[in-house]
Enzyme design. Structure first.
Site, PDB file in Angstrom:
ATOM      1  N   ASP A  99      -1.889  10.778  -2.250  1.00  0.00           N
ATOM      2  CA  ASP A  99      -2.210   9.710  -3.196  1.00  0.00           C
ATOM      3  C   ASP A  99      -2.464  10.253  -4.587  1.00  0.00           C
ATOM      4  O   ASP A  99      -2.244   9.564  -5.581  1.00  0.00           O
ATOM      5  CB  ASP A  99      -3.415   8.915  -2.679  1.00  0.00           C
ATOM      6  CG  ASP A  99      -3.031   8.137  -1.437  1.00  0.00           C
ATOM      7  OD1 ASP A  99      -3.036   8.723  -0.336  1.00  0.00           O
ATOM      8  OD2 ASP A  99      -2.667   6.953  -1.588  1.00  0.00           O
ATOM      9  N   ARG A 104       0.852  -1.184   0.000  1.00  0.00           N
ATOM     10  CA  ARG A 104       0.000   0.000   0.000  1.00  0.00           C
ATOM     11  C   ARG A 104       0.888   1.233   0.000  1.00  0.00           C
ATOM     12  O   ARG A 104       2.088   1.145   0.116  1.00  0.00           O
ATOM     13  CB  ARG A 104      -0.889  -0.016   1.241  1.00  0.00           C
ATOM     14  CG  ARG A 104      -0.101  -0.439   2.516  1.00  0.00           C
ATOM     15  CD  ARG A 104      -0.455   0.269   3.755  1.00  0.00           C
ATOM     16  NE  ARG A 104      -0.326   1.677   3.669  1.00  0.00           N
ATOM     17  CZ  ARG A 104       0.798   2.370   3.874  1.00  0.00           C
ATOM     18  NH1 ARG A 104       1.938   1.737   4.138  1.00  0.00           N
ATOM     19  NH2 ARG A 104       0.816   3.681   3.810  1.00  0.00           N
ATOM     20  N   GLY A 105       0.257   2.375  -0.200  1.00  0.00           N
ATOM     21  CA  GLY A 105       1.030   3.619  -0.265  1.00  0.00           C
ATOM     22  C   GLY A 105       1.327   3.966  -1.705  1.00  0.00           C
ATOM     23  O   GLY A 105       1.794   3.112  -2.461  1.00  0.00           O
ATOM     24  N   ALA A 106       1.079   5.211  -2.078  1.00  0.00           N
ATOM     25  CA  ALA A 106       1.140   5.566  -3.494  1.00  0.00           C
ATOM     26  C   ALA A 106       2.443   5.167  -4.191  1.00  0.00           C
ATOM     27  O   ALA A 106       2.417   4.470  -5.208  1.00  0.00           O
ATOM     28  CB  ALA A 106       0.876   7.074  -3.637  1.00  0.00           C
ATOM     29  N   GLN A 149      -2.884   2.327  10.011  1.00  0.00           N
ATOM     30  CA  GLN A 149      -1.541   2.426   9.421  1.00  0.00           C
ATOM     31  C   GLN A 149      -0.583   3.181  10.346  1.00  0.00           C
ATOM     32  O   GLN A 149       0.608   2.922  10.395  1.00  0.00           O
ATOM     33  CB  GLN A 149      -1.590   3.138   8.062  1.00  0.00           C
ATOM     34  CG  GLN A 149      -2.242   2.327   6.932  1.00  0.00           C
ATOM     35  CD  GLN A 149      -3.708   2.580   6.786  1.00  0.00           C
ATOM     36  OE1 GLN A 149      -4.410   2.787   7.781  1.00  0.00           O
ATOM     37  NE2 GLN A 149      -4.222   2.535   5.559  1.00  0.00           N
ATOM     38  N   ASN A 167      -5.533  12.352   0.167  1.00  0.00           N
ATOM     39  CA  ASN A 167      -4.704  11.595   1.094  1.00  0.00           C
ATOM     40  C   ASN A 167      -5.612  10.860   2.065  1.00  0.00           C
ATOM     41  O   ASN A 167      -6.840  10.982   2.011  1.00  0.00           O
ATOM     42  CB  ASN A 167      -3.734  12.533   1.839  1.00  0.00           C
ATOM     43  CG  ASN A 167      -2.620  11.763   2.525  1.00  0.00           C
ATOM     44  OD1 ASN A 167      -1.907  10.987   1.909  1.00  0.00           O
ATOM     45  ND2 ASN A 167      -2.505  11.958   3.834  1.00  0.00           N
ATOM     46  N   LYS A 168      -5.008  10.070   2.961  1.00  0.00           N
ATOM     47  CA  LYS A 168      -5.792   9.282   3.902  1.00  0.00           C
ATOM     48  C   LYS A 168      -6.878  10.118   4.591  1.00  0.00           C
ATOM     49  O   LYS A 168      -6.642  11.269   4.978  1.00  0.00           O
ATOM     50  CB  LYS A 168      -4.844   8.702   4.955  1.00  0.00           C
ATOM     51  CG  LYS A 168      -5.474   7.757   5.938  1.00  0.00           C
ATOM     52  CD  LYS A 168      -6.284   6.643   5.296  1.00  0.00           C
ATOM     53  CE  LYS A 168      -5.480   5.887   4.289  1.00  0.00           C
ATOM     54  NZ  LYS A 168      -6.300   5.012   3.406  1.00  0.00           N
TER      55      LYS A 168
HETATM   56  C1  LIG Z   1       3.475   7.944   0.701  1.00  0.00           C
HETATM   57  S1  LIG Z   1       1.909   7.689   0.040  1.00  0.00           S
HETATM   58  C2  LIG Z   1       1.138   6.974   1.403  1.00  0.00           C
HETATM   59  C3  LIG Z   1      -0.308   7.299   1.392  1.00  0.00           C
HETATM   60  O1  LIG Z   1      -1.054   6.122   1.083  1.00  0.00           O
HETATM   61  C4  LIG Z   1      -1.859   5.836   2.197  1.00  0.00           C
HETATM   62  O2  LIG Z   1      -3.058   5.221   1.867  1.00  0.00           O
HETATM   63  P1  LIG Z   1      -3.171   3.611   1.971  1.00  0.00           P
HETATM   64  O3  LIG Z   1      -2.499   3.210   3.249  1.00  0.00           O
HETATM   65  O4  LIG Z   1      -4.666   3.385   1.935  1.00  0.00           O
HETATM   66  O5  LIG Z   1      -2.463   3.107   0.731  1.00  0.00           O
HETATM   67  C5  LIG Z   1      -2.104   7.197   2.810  1.00  0.00           C
HETATM   68  O6  LIG Z   1      -3.006   7.953   2.045  1.00  0.00           O
HETATM   69  C6  LIG Z   1      -0.729   7.768   2.744  1.00  0.00           C
HETATM   70  O7  LIG Z   1      -0.611   9.132   2.868  1.00  0.00           O
END
Ligand SMILES: CSC[C@H]1O[C@H](OP(=O)(O)O)[C@H](O)[C@@H]1O
Length: 312
Positions: A215, A44-46, A174, A225-226
């Site tokens: 994101d 996960r994570g962009a 997270q 973003n989250k």
């Molecule tokens: C460095 S980008 C990380 C970004 O992605 C996370 O979402 P997810 O855990 O659902 O993939 C979150 O938005 C973070 O800021």
């Protein structure tokens, strides 16, 4: 240690759903297995999704339907589709060309995160800094170092960090599971806070900056973003605390004019009403579970990328 890489003909990645209790590497050999890992946030994570998407094209062996499914596995982070497209552009040249592009994309991400860390740390003035952050934006969201947490790591390495206040980041935690694990590994000082405590702790004072990842950044600087980022930005604005977005240039999507055009992923109700299979709410309780929100550009002090700092 890398969050994701290509090893002996397959993708190897950390299964983040098992952290912080277990560090387990998954070996992914098919596109469908990769899509499943993406959708359950094992990866996960962009930035990490961009690398996963590119390596996934190498797994696809030219199966364009599988590549199309991979591209749509999660809608909000622009990096997934971008990574798939970057690798798929080399399909006609054969699998080695696809893999070579994917490996370059991986290496570019590693370099980008180092650049963002230094640029962001240079931007924030002062020593003994207390900073707030949401979700996880460390190496687990990228390959070797992170984005916003990469800036925090750089501040720590330079001896300028007094404390991190990390939001737990419901519903998938997270922050509590991944950011706390990474900060422990760095030896950085931190305390975990409830998401809803963020704005009032900003109002209380003594916090020097808020740093978040992204994101998708629209052409006007609106940033997805989250979920919880928007309320943090409102609290920061009210408290006069600088609010920084840290993201690679690859997260900027000039084809999306502004935040209202960004698709927000709505995830399963189950994630809200239970935690790791333990039900919290009465049986049958319904839930609404947007995984992201959009912070309007006018609430953002600056966006730090691997190439520049700009003020939306
Ligand atoms: C460095 S980008 C990380 C970004 O992605 C996370 O979402 P997810 O855990 O659902 O993939 C979150 O938005 C973070 O800021």
């Amino acid at each position: 240690m890398r969050t994701i890489d290509w090893v002996d003909g397959a993708i190897e990645l950390i299964d983040q759903t098992l952290l912080p209790d277990e560090l387990v590497m998954l070996r992914i050999t098919t596109v469908d297995a990769l899509i499943e890992a993406i959708q359950r946030l094992a990866v996960r994570g962009a930035p990490a999704l961009g690398v996963a998407g590119a390596f996934g094209v190498a797994l696809a062996d030219g199966d364009r339907k599988a590549i199309a499914r991979l591209r749509e596995a999660r809608p909000t982070a622009v990096n997934l589709a971008w990574g798939v497209d970057q690798a798929a552009a080399h399909l006609e040249e054969g699998r080695q060309a696809v893999l070579a592009r994917a490996e370059r994309l991986r290496d570019e991400d590693i370099a980008a995160c180092v650049a963002m860390g230094g640029r962001g740390a240079d931007l924030i003035e002062g020593d003994s800094l207390r900073v707030m952050t949401i979700c996880n934006t460390g190496a687990l969201a990228a390959v070797e170092r992170g984005t916003a947490l990469g800036v925090i790591q750089t501040l720590h390495e330079r001896g300028r960090l007094a404390e991190v206040l990390a939001l737990e980041t419901r519903p998938l935690l997270q922050g509590a599971r991944l950011t706390a694990w990474e900060l422990d590994r760095m030896g950085a000082p931190y305390r975990l806070i409830a998401d809803s405590a963020g704005p009032s702790l900003l109002a209380r004072g003594g916090i020097d900056a808020v740093l978040i990842g992204a994101d998708r950044i629209a052409a006007n600087g609106d940033t997805a973003n989250k979920v919880g980022s928007y309320s943090l930005a409102l609290g920061a604005e009210r408290a006069g605390v600088p609010f920084f977005v840290v993201a690679p240039e690859t997260t900027i999507d000039l084809s999306t004019p502004s935040g209202e055009h960004i698709e927000i992923e709505d995830r399963a109700e189950e994630e809200i009403v239970s935690v790791r299979g333990v039900r919290l709410a009465p049986a049958g309780t319904r839930a609404l579970n947007p995984a992201f929100d959009v912070t309007p550009h006018d609430l953002i002090t600056a966006i730090v990328t691997d190439r520049r700092v700009f003020r939306p």
